[in-house]
Motif scaffolding. Structure first.
Motif, mmCIF file in Angstrom:
data_model
loop_
_atom_site.group_PDB
_atom_site.id
_atom_site.type_symbol
_atom_site.label_atom_id
_atom_site.label_comp_id
_atom_site.label_asym_id
_atom_site.label_seq_id
_atom_site.Cartn_x
_atom_site.Cartn_y
_atom_site.Cartn_z
ATOM 1 N N LEU A 5 0.828 -1.206 0.000
ATOM 2 C CA LEU A 5 0.000 0.000 0.000
ATOM 3 C C LEU A 5 0.859 1.252 0.000
ATOM 4 O O LEU A 5 0.592 2.206 -0.730
ATOM 5 N N GLY A 9 0.911 3.750 -2.986
ATOM 6 C CA GLY A 9 0.483 5.105 -2.653
ATOM 7 C C GLY A 9 1.517 6.127 -3.075
ATOM 8 O O GLY A 9 1.184 7.176 -3.640
ATOM 9 N N SER A 12 1.391 6.610 -6.747
ATOM 10 C CA SER A 12 0.242 7.422 -7.141
ATOM 11 C C SER A 12 0.511 8.896 -6.889
ATOM 12 O O SER A 12 0.150 9.747 -7.700
ATOM 13 N N LEU A 289 -5.448 2.858 -8.244
ATOM 14 C CA LEU A 289 -4.945 2.370 -6.965
ATOM 15 C C LEU A 289 -5.978 1.440 -6.328
ATOM 16 O O LEU A 289 -5.651 0.348 -5.848
#
Lengths: 309, 299
Positions: A5, A9, A12, A289
């Motif tokens: 994650l 993240g 992104s 995502l």
């Protein structure tokens, strides 16, 4: 999972930052961005005053820094045409586009998935030969043409549905179909490919050998496994629907974000246009995502975070 | 040279003549669409000879006339006239030229730039690769139609700008494919051999790697071509593409939308052409992909 994650993240975030930079560069492609923002018919003094007020007479690096800082604070500026905060202008339109996208997604799924499933299970039959052209047509129909054809048929000729406006649920029907057609084709194709892949696997043969009926094998085992790619595509399709709304909303005079984009360009309200591009891109990145995260939840076999070899 | 006999053995599968191509059963369903595409290309090339009237010639006496309308001078408007009394058939014929020219030139622009960047990223690796592929990811996360809209709005709409904008928006598609393909080829023995033989990077990329990745690139270009036709029409429909009075299918339909209740032909015929053209391109693109890339046949 946590490491995945965090790394996804971070990726992104880099993408969001990159999008902001690209938009910044595009706005300066034609030279002075002040000229994009002033209302038509402004005098030279007004332009100079606005340029100073907006800080466009500062060095480009300072402008870039200020731009990122404003975005970081969710300050998208104030429209010079409407004298209203851009966030308010955009925010008022969001519900309409969400409604439209939801309708289109519903239409796409409810038609696309069954077509995909049937054409996968009944390969080489007449049903497949009838259904596959529908998919192809959905893929090649320009939305502004299918939209106008629907208006011509259901609003002008049959007078069943209103041709524009947003006050009733019935006004959503035609545009949801026009906008959803392309996604329908995508869903049908992905579902078909995915099910065909699954059908050739060992567990299907084993289940059939045990004497379980073909329909039950498909319903209970195959569909569940074939759902994974479909879910990923669904997340990305939502982003495509939002982009496709630009044309469909113009055809149907639907007061959403797409119509706002076109109106803002015609009204030379470039801060609004800039905000819309940023909003759409960030939505796309977030949905991407989300798709990755769903992917790992649906299929526990997938270990998304692999340490570098 | 083990590759030699293999490629000879593979030869018979590739039809060399048109007759051989036609003898293949699976090529039949695609034929009508190849004919449609050829017809549109012919229409575009020979527009000035085919169109019965000047596409911009107005005749205010015969505005919004239905298909088959005959003027007092005895001229037949086969597809009717638009809101300024212009012959719709002539405008559609010239519109084919605009549509195909924009699509062709923008595919060339984005294809050349995108392929070159993909080759460079896949061959040199390192920070060049990171920079190019990151840019690709970022560009692909901006919805293409919005990116095109904002760029064309900033630059101002014109034929030339439209091609620049579409080229600028679409190169990442090619880069991604070219990059993946180059990665697969760059470490093969013949590339190493060429390096040891003293060949420069430019020569290796152009003579050894490019020919080996050109198949997938052509497939991407074909599928992109259909999309570019749609993009041009869409942008022109929104008033951001080809400007009046130059006929473009999208622009014609944008005007026709206002007359949909009284003059359906203005939107129906250009849309039908657009649909048939894009459908033909998509089908031929799928067919080329299945031919050139047998691994993806199931998809």
């Amino acid at each position: 999972m946590v490491r995945f994650l965090v790394s996804r993240g971070a990726q992104s975030l880099i993408s969001v930052f990159g999008v902001m930079t690209i938009v910044f560069v595009i706005m300066r492609l034609a030279g002075d961005p002040t000229l994009l923002l002033v209302p038509e018919g402004s005098t030279r003094e007004e332009i100079a005053q606005l340029r100073h007020q907006l800080g466009f007479d500062r060095p480009i690096a300072v402008q870039y820094g200020a731009y990122l800082w404003d975005l970081f604070r969710f300050d998208l500026g104030t429209s010079f045409v409407q004298r209203v905060a851009v966030t308010d202008i955009v925010g008022a339109r969001v519900p309409y586009t969400l409604k439209l996208a939801a309708g289109a997604l519903f239409a796409a799924v409810i038609v696309g998935l069954p077509i995909g499933i049937i054409t996968a299970i009944r390969r080489g039959t007449t049903i497949e030969r009838i259904l596959m052209p529908i998919v192809l047509i959905g893929q090649s129909m320009p939305t502004f043409w299918s939209g106008i054809l629907l208006i011509l048929l259901f609003a002008v000729t049959l007078d069943w549905l209103p041709s524009s406006g947003a006050d009733r649920l019935s006004s959503l029907v035609m545009q949801a179909i026009a906008l959803g057609a392309l996604s329908m084709a995508t869903f049908a194709r992905i579902a078909r490919t995915s099910i065909i892949d699954e059908l050739s696997k060992e567990y299907v043969r084993a289940a059939l050998a045990k004497g379980i009926s073909r329909g039950r094998v498909v319903l209970v085992h195959v569909l569940r496994n074939a759902a994974i790619p479909v879910i990923t595509v669904a997340a990305l399709e939502i982003a495509n629907l939002l982009a496709g709304a630009v044309i469909v909303e113009t055809v149907f005079a639907w007061p959403g974000l797409g119509q706002l984009a076109v109106q803002s360009i015609q009204g030379r309200d470039f801060l609004v246009v800039q905000a819309l591009v940023l909003l759409a891109s960030v939505t796309y990145i977030l949905l991407n995502l989300l798709a990755d995260m769903l992917y790992s939840l649906v299929d526990p076999r997938i270990k998304l975070y692999r340490p570098k070899q | 040279m083990t590759a030699q006999p293999m490629s000879i053995a593979a030869r018979p599968h590739r039809p060399r003549r048109l007759t051989q191509f036609l003898a293949r059963h699976e090529a039949w369903p695609i034929l009508p669409f190849a004919v449609i595409l050829a017809a549109f290309v012919f229409m575009a090339v020979a527009a000035s000879g085919l169109a019965p009237l000047e596409p911009t010639k107005q005749s205010l006496l015969s505005r919004l006339r239905p298909p088959g309308f005959t003027s007092s001078a005895g001229f037949v408007y086969w597809l009717g006239t638009d809101e300024l009394g212009r012959d719709l058939l002539s405008r559609i014929i010239f519109g084919a030229r605009v549509s195909l020219a924009v699509a062709f030139l923008s595919v060339c622009a984005s294809g050349v730039v995108g392929t070159a960047l993909g080759l460079i990223a896949g061959y040199y690796r390192g920070w060049v690769e990171i920079a190019i592929m990151r840019a690709v990811d970022i560009m692909l996360s901006i919805p293409a139609i919005l990116l095109a809209i904002i760029t064309v709005a900033v630059l101002g709409p014109s034929f030339f700008n439209l091609i620049i904008v579409l080229g600028f928006t679409r190169w990442p598609r090619y880069t991604r494919v070219a990059y993946g393909q180059t990665l697969g080829v760059a470490n093969l023995a013949f590339v190493t051999a060429a390096k040891l033989g003293g060949a420069g990077d430019a020569l290796i990329l152009a003579r050894h790697i490019l020919p080996n990745i050109i198949g997938p690139m052509i497939v991407v270009a074909t599928l992109e071509f259909g999309l570019m036709v749609l993009f041009e029409a869409g942008l022109s429909f929104l008033g951001l593409g080809i400007q009046p009075p130059t006929p473009s299918w999208g622009a014609i339909m944008s005007v026709g939308r206002n007359y949909v209740g009284t003059a359906w032909w203005i939107t129906v015929f250009p849309g039908l052409c657009l649909f048939l053209l894009v459908l033909s391109i998509n089908l031929l693109g799928d067919y080329t992909r299945d031919r050139l890339d047998p691994r993806s046949i199931q998809r």
